[in-house]
Design an enzyme around this catalytic site. Structure first.
Site, short mmCIF file in Angstrom:
data_model
loop_
_atom_site.label_atom_id
_atom_site.label_comp_id
_atom_site.label_asym_id
_atom_site.label_seq_id
_atom_site.Cartn_x
_atom_site.Cartn_y
_atom_site.Cartn_z
N HIS A 69 0.79 5.31 6.65
CA HIS A 69 0.50 5.56 5.45
C HIS A 69 0.66 6.85 5.26
O HIS A 69 0.90 7.53 6.65
CB HIS A 69 -0.83 5.26 5.03
CG HIS A 69 -0.93 3.66 5.20
ND1 HIS A 69 -1.41 3.12 5.94
CD2 HIS A 69 -0.48 2.72 4.37
CE1 HIS A 69 -1.54 1.93 5.50
NE2 HIS A 69 -0.85 1.48 4.25
N SER B 82 0.57 -1.30 0.12
CA SER B 82 0.09 -0.18 -0.02
C SER B 82 0.62 1.27 -0.11
O SER B 82 0.71 2.24 -1.02
CB SER B 82 -1.01 -0.04 1.13
OG SER B 82 0.27 -0.37 1.91
N ASP C 65 -3.11 6.08 11.95
CA ASP C 65 -2.17 5.48 11.31
C ASP C 65 -1.65 6.67 10.84
O ASP C 65 -1.02 7.55 9.56
CB ASP C 65 -3.35 5.57 9.75
CG ASP C 65 -2.49 4.69 8.85
OD1 ASP C 65 -1.06 4.43 8.69
OD2 ASP C 65 -2.78 4.17 7.79
#
Length: 406
Positions: free
Chosen positions: A381, A137, A378
């Site tokens: 990311h 990702s 998070d």
């Protein structure tokens, strides 16, 4: 089998307590060390930026040694609302982030200047070519960034997006060019290769199997590989060599080394260095614990608005062993592969993560979840526009150098 270092073992022991968090963000990179340099075989300190098969300097300049400069005049390079290809996971502003300063920092190398990103020039370089980002990702975010950087100069009706799982393909029709993403979190084959159903509790990696993936890579002109965080889920990983019935537990560093050897064998057997160009991304940092940059605190990347200013800062998320394996693998290759050493420059950007302004299982975090950043932020990311745009500016500099326009 090579045992993990003492510092690696100490941090890897934290994984059981972080399992719930890791399942939420899908992947993690949690190895506790404080090393900015890797030791070469002679014991001399050598900057990671020099540790590539062909060197990572462009005309003698290290693009990865520099500082972040606030630049509201040229940043961001695009707006969220101007790029329809961004996913909800990375559109922090649209998702409610109250500040936008994270979009306005420009990376400035000490010894030279990055060339100004020119989407038309890049499309000319890519004319008749395929550019593919391969990884997890993090790599998907870099792919989204690249698509957003160039799509605005392409007229409506002359660009398209196609999904061919596990691939996503953006096409610039007039240039016969494509910018593609291929999901392969371990590079080699695994039970996490499904483009959606990959969050499995018991991961299994086929250390000597790559053909299922690599048949999609054949003939690609420019490839950018990345694989790290999925390996750091636990200190050991279930893996096979040969028969699928012979599953063993491997130390992650040993498994990573074997997997990269499989990848390296494919590179040497299938890549034409005269017509194809290969890059390997160094690890993308996390900012899970604020005590790393703010002594005595017990938070994370939430509510951070400025980069870390200490030029020697190196967070606890970078494994010396794993980075050394990348170094050795690239140096041993008979074909030149360029390391894009984005780790140090990204280490400074504690402000650039999606934090609580992102999604979970396809849904935006609720106000209740956002009010608990220690559980839900998070810090792996990245927001877009943001840090991955700089990774692509550096990639553009290499492509401009390697494919000069006449």
């Amino acid at each position: 089998m090579k045992p993990p270092s003492t510092s690696d073992r100490r941090v890897l022991s934290l994984f059981p307590f972080l399992l719930a968090y890791l399942l939420f963000i899908g992947t993690a990179r949690l190895v506790k060390e404080n090393f900015r340099l890797i030791k070469d075989q002679g014991g001399n300190a050598k900057p990671l930026s020099n540790l590539t098969n062909g060197g990572s300097l462009i005309d003698g300049c290290d693009l990865f040694d520099g500082k972040w400069v606030l630049d509201g005049g040229t940043r961001p390079l695009y707006e969220e609302e101007s790029c329809p290809y961004l996913t909800q996971q990375v559109t922090c502003g649209t998702n409610g982030r109250p500040d936008s300063l994270y979009q306005n920092w420009r990376w400035e190398p000490h010894a030279c200047k990055l060339p100004r990103f020119d989407a038309v020039k890049l499309l000319e370089i890519l004319r008749g070519k395929r550019l593919m980002f391969i990884g997890d990702s993090i790599q998907r975010t870099q792919w989204q960034s690249m698509v957003c950087l160039i799509q605005s100069v392409i007229p409506p009706g002359k660009k398209s997006m196609h999904r061919n799982p596990p691939m996503k393909i953006f096409r610039a029709e007039e240039f016969n060019a494509s910018i593609e993403f291929y999901w392969a979190p371990f590079i080699v084959e695994s039970n996490s290769d499904h483009f959606k159903k990959h969050s499995v509790l018991k991961r299994l990696v086929k250390l000597d199997s790559i053909s299922k993936h690599s048949r999609r890579w054949e003939g690609v002109d420019i490839m950018v590989f990345e694989s790290y965080v999925w390996w750091m889920y636990k200190p050991i990983i279930n893996a096979t060599i040969g028969s699928l019935d012979n599953v063993k537990e491997y130390d992650v560093t040993n498994a990573y080394e074997l997997a990269l050897k499989t990848w390296a064998n494919w590179i040497e057997s299938n890549i034409n260095p005269h017509t194809q160009k290969i890059f390997f991304m160094s690890l993308s940092p996390t900012h899970l614990w604020s005590w790393e940059w703010k002594a005595g605190s017990n938070e994370n990347c939430f509510n951070e608005s400025y980069p870390i200013q200490d030029p020697s800062y190196w967070g606890t998320g970078s494994s010396r062993d794993m980075m050394g394996i990348v170094r050795d693998t690239l140096q041993d290759l008979a074909i030149n592969v360029t390391l894009l050493n984005i780790t140090q420059l990204s280490e400074f950007r504690k402000d650039g993560h999606t934090s609580v302004y992102t999604e979970r299982r396809g849904k935006l975090l609720t106000s209740e979840q956002r009010s608990d950043p220690n559980s839900y932020a998070d810090c792996i990311h990245w927001c877009l526009p943001g840090v991955p745009d700089t990774w692509n500016e550096i990639l553009y500099a290499y492509l401009l150098h390697d494919f000069p326009l006449h």
